[in-house]
Design a protein around this motif. Structure first.
Motif, PDB file in Angstrom:
ATOM      1  N   PHE A  88      24.233 116.357  15.338  1.00 10.16           N
ATOM      2  CA  PHE A  88      24.118 114.986  14.916  1.00 10.16           C
ATOM      3  C   PHE A  88      22.907 114.680  14.263  1.00 10.16           C
ATOM      4  N   HIS A  89      22.774 114.007  13.292  1.00 14.36           N
ATOM      5  CA  HIS A  89      21.500 113.881  12.392  1.00 14.36           C
ATOM      6  C   HIS A  89      21.205 112.394  12.248  1.00 14.36           C
ATOM      7  N   GLY A  90      22.158 111.506  12.853  1.00 15.43           N
ATOM      8  CA  GLY A  90      21.903 110.301  12.910  1.00 15.43           C
ATOM      9  C   GLY A  90      22.174 109.512  11.301  1.00 15.43           C
ATOM     10  N   GLN A  91      21.872 108.387  11.223  1.00 15.50           N
ATOM     11  CA  GLN A  91      22.023 107.483  10.150  1.00 15.50           C
ATOM     12  C   GLN A  91      20.797 107.284   9.703  1.00 15.50           C
ATOM     13  N   SER A  92      21.075 106.890   8.496  1.00 16.10           N
ATOM     14  CA  SER A  92      19.706 106.536   7.589  1.00 16.10           C
ATOM     15  C   SER A  92      20.224 105.371   6.539  1.00 16.10           C
ATOM     16  N   SER A  93      19.449 104.463   6.469  1.00 15.00           N
ATOM     17  CA  SER A  93      19.531 103.578   5.157  1.00 15.00           C
ATOM     18  C   SER A  93      18.196 102.949   4.461  1.00 15.00           C
ATOM     19  N   ALA A  94      18.390 102.323   3.572  1.00 19.79           N
ATOM     20  CA  ALA A  94      17.139 102.050   2.612  1.00 19.79           C
ATOM     21  C   ALA A  94      17.770 100.727   1.940  1.00 19.79           C
ATOM     22  N   THR A  95      16.964  99.753   2.063  1.00 18.72           N
ATOM     23  CA  THR A  95      17.282  98.317   1.098  1.00 18.72           C
ATOM     24  C   THR A  95      15.995  98.109   0.122  1.00 18.72           C
ATOM     25  N   ALA A  96      16.569  97.530  -1.109  1.00 19.18           N
ATOM     26  CA  ALA A  96      15.639  97.337  -2.213  1.00 19.18           C
ATOM     27  C   ALA A  96      16.229  96.220  -2.655  1.00 19.18           C
ATOM     28  N   ARG A  97      15.479  95.173  -3.319  1.00 26.11           N
ATOM     29  CA  ARG A  97      15.948  94.193  -4.009  1.00 26.11           C
ATOM     30  C   ARG A  97      16.034  94.218  -5.709  1.00 26.11           C
ATOM     31  N   THR A  98      16.835  93.799  -6.106  1.00 19.86           N
ATOM     32  CA  THR A  98      16.772  93.637  -7.698  1.00 19.86           C
ATOM     33  C   THR A  98      16.053  92.203  -8.148  1.00 19.86           C
ATOM     34  N   ALA A  99      15.384  92.376  -9.188  1.00 23.80           N
ATOM     35  CA  ALA A  99      14.722  91.297  -9.815  1.00 23.80           C
ATOM     36  C   ALA A  99      15.233  91.215 -11.331  1.00 23.80           C
ATOM     37  N   GLY A 100      15.157  90.069 -11.845  1.00 21.56           N
ATOM     38  CA  GLY A 100      15.160  90.066 -13.190  1.00 21.56           C
ATOM     39  C   GLY A 100      14.253  90.262 -14.083  1.00 21.56           C
ATOM     40  N   SER A 101      13.059  89.963 -13.502  1.00 16.92           N
ATOM     41  CA  SER A 101      11.759  90.355 -14.424  1.00 16.92           C
ATOM     42  C   SER A 101      10.612  90.394 -13.496  1.00 16.92           C
ATOM     43  N   GLN A 102       9.702  90.929 -14.042  1.00 15.48           N
ATOM     44  CA  GLN A 102       8.281  91.214 -13.244  1.00 15.48           C
ATOM     45  C   GLN A 102       7.165  90.716 -13.838  1.00 15.48           C
ATOM     46  N   VAL A 103       6.281  90.083 -13.296  1.00 20.32           N
ATOM     47  CA  VAL A 103       4.953  89.375 -13.957  1.00 20.32           C
ATOM     48  C   VAL A 103       3.720  90.017 -13.363  1.00 20.32           C
ATOM     49  N   ALA A 104       2.646  90.196 -14.043  1.00 17.30           N
ATOM     50  CA  ALA A 104       1.588  90.655 -13.438  1.00 17.30           C
ATOM     51  C   ALA A 104       0.432  90.299 -14.293  1.00 17.30           C
ATOM     52  N   PHE A 105      -0.838  89.960 -13.601  1.00 18.20           N
ATOM     53  CA  PHE A 105      -2.051  89.985 -14.267  1.00 18.20           C
ATOM     54  C   PHE A 105      -2.430  91.442 -14.620  1.00 18.20           C
ATOM     55  N   VAL A 106      -2.912  91.200 -15.814  1.00 20.93           N
ATOM     56  CA  VAL A 106      -3.616  92.699 -16.226  1.00 20.93           C
ATOM     57  C   VAL A 106      -5.024  92.670 -17.006  1.00 20.93           C
ATOM     58  N   ASP A 107      -5.411  93.764 -17.201  1.00 23.68           N
ATOM     59  CA  ASP A 107      -6.703  93.803 -17.807  1.00 23.68           C
ATOM     60  C   ASP A 107      -6.559  93.983 -19.331  1.00 23.68           C
ATOM     61  N   ALA A 108      -7.480  94.067 -20.176  1.00 18.45           N
ATOM     62  CA  ALA A 108      -7.392  94.332 -21.594  1.00 18.45           C
ATOM     63  C   ALA A 108      -6.646  95.645 -22.023  1.00 18.45           C
ATOM     64  N   ALA A 109      -6.617  96.669 -21.030  1.00 18.43           N
ATOM     65  CA  ALA A 109      -5.957  97.784 -21.157  1.00 18.43           C
ATOM     66  C   ALA A 109      -4.458  97.805 -20.314  1.00 18.43           C
ATOM     67  N   SER A 110      -4.079  96.829 -20.109  1.00 15.60           N
ATOM     68  CA  SER A 110      -2.868  96.417 -19.260  1.00 15.60           C
ATOM     69  C   SER A 110      -2.572  97.164 -17.761  1.00 15.60           C
ATOM     70  N   ASN A 111      -3.810  97.339 -17.225  1.00 17.37           N
ATOM     71  CA  ASN A 111      -3.797  97.809 -15.899  1.00 17.37           C
ATOM     72  C   ASN A 111      -3.770  96.657 -14.902  1.00 17.37           C
ATOM     73  N   GLU A 112      -3.085  96.654 -13.903  1.00 22.65           N
ATOM     74  CA  GLU A 112      -2.915  95.470 -13.015  1.00 22.65           C
ATOM     75  C   GLU A 112      -4.283  95.178 -12.415  1.00 22.65           C
ATOM     76  N   VAL A 113      -4.584  93.950 -12.180  1.00 23.43           N
ATOM     77  CA  VAL A 113      -5.943  93.346 -11.475  1.00 23.43           C
ATOM     78  C   VAL A 113      -5.467  92.312 -10.564  1.00 23.43           C
TER      79      VAL A 113
END
Length: 168
Positions: free
Chosen positions: A1-26
Motif C-alpha cells: 500500500f503506497h497511500g494517496q497523494s494529491s496536489a492543488t493549484a489555482r488558475t489565474a487569468g493573468s499575472q502582474v509583476a514589478f520588474v526592473d529595466a531587464a524584466s527581472n522581478e523586483v
C-alpha cells in the motif's frame, strides 16, 4: 500500500509583476527610480498584432494613482510591459508616480476575459545597490578573477553639483 497523494493549484487569468529595466522581478525601487511593470495575460492577445492593456498603480497612502498603458513585447506573446517615472510633487494621473521612502506601491490588472484581478506590491527604498557588468547592464554571475562592478542609487545622498561618494 503506497497511500494517496494529491496536489492543488489555482488558475489565474493573468499575472502582474514589478520588474526592473531587464524584466527581472523586483520587490523594491529606489527613490526617484523608474517603476517597470510586466503583465502576462494570454486572453488580451490578438493574433499577429501588437496589443496594449492598462494597469493601475497606487501609492500606499493613495496620494497618487496612475493608469499605465503597457505594450505587448511582441506579436502573440501575451506579455505586456511599460514604465512610469517616480518623483516628489506629482498629481494623480499626470504621468509620474508620487512616492515617499518606505512607502508601498501596488499595481492592479483586471484580467481580459473575467473579473479576476492580479496584483503585485513593491517598496520604495531610500537607496538601491546593483551588481552590473562593464557595460552597465545588470549582472547575476561573476567568474573567479572577474572585476566586480557595483552601482548604488541613493538620491538622499545627492549633496548638489559635483561628485558625491558613498560606502558599500
Amino acid at each position: 500500500f503506497h497511500g494517496q497523494s494529491s496536489a492543488t493549484a489555482r488558475t489565474a487569468g493573468s499575472q502582474v509583476a514589478f520588474v526592473d529595466a531587464a524584466s527581472n522581478e523586483v520587490s523594491a525601487y529606489a527613490t526617484a527610480d523608474t517603476v517597470y511593470v510586466r503583465v502576462e495575460d494570454q486572453n488580451a492577445n490578438s493574433p499577429a498584432t501588437f496589443d496594449s492593456i492598462n494597469v493601475t498603480i497606487l501609492t500606499q497612502f493613495l496620494s497618487d494613482n496612475e493608469t499605465l498603458f503597457l505594450i505587448e513585447t511582441g506579436k502573440d506573446t501575451g506579455i505586456f510591459e511599460g514604465s512610469v517615472p517616480t518623483g516628489p510633487g506629482s498629481l494623480p494621473e499626470d504621468g509620474s508616480l508620487y512616492t515617499n521612502v518606505g512607502e508601498t506601491i501596488e499595481v492592479f490588472h483586471t484580467h481580459a476575459s473575467a473579473s479576476d484581478v492580479s496584483f503585485d506590491r513593491a517598496v520604495i527604498a531610500g537607496s538601491q545597490t546593483e551588481f552590473i557588468d562593464a557595460a552597465g547592464e545588470l549582472a547575476e554571475v561573476y567568474l573567479q578573477g572577474d572585476r566586480v562592478y557595483v552601482r548604488v542609487y541613493d538620491f538622499q545622498a545627492d549633496f548638489g553639483p559635483g561628485l558625491d561618494t558613498t560606502s558599500v
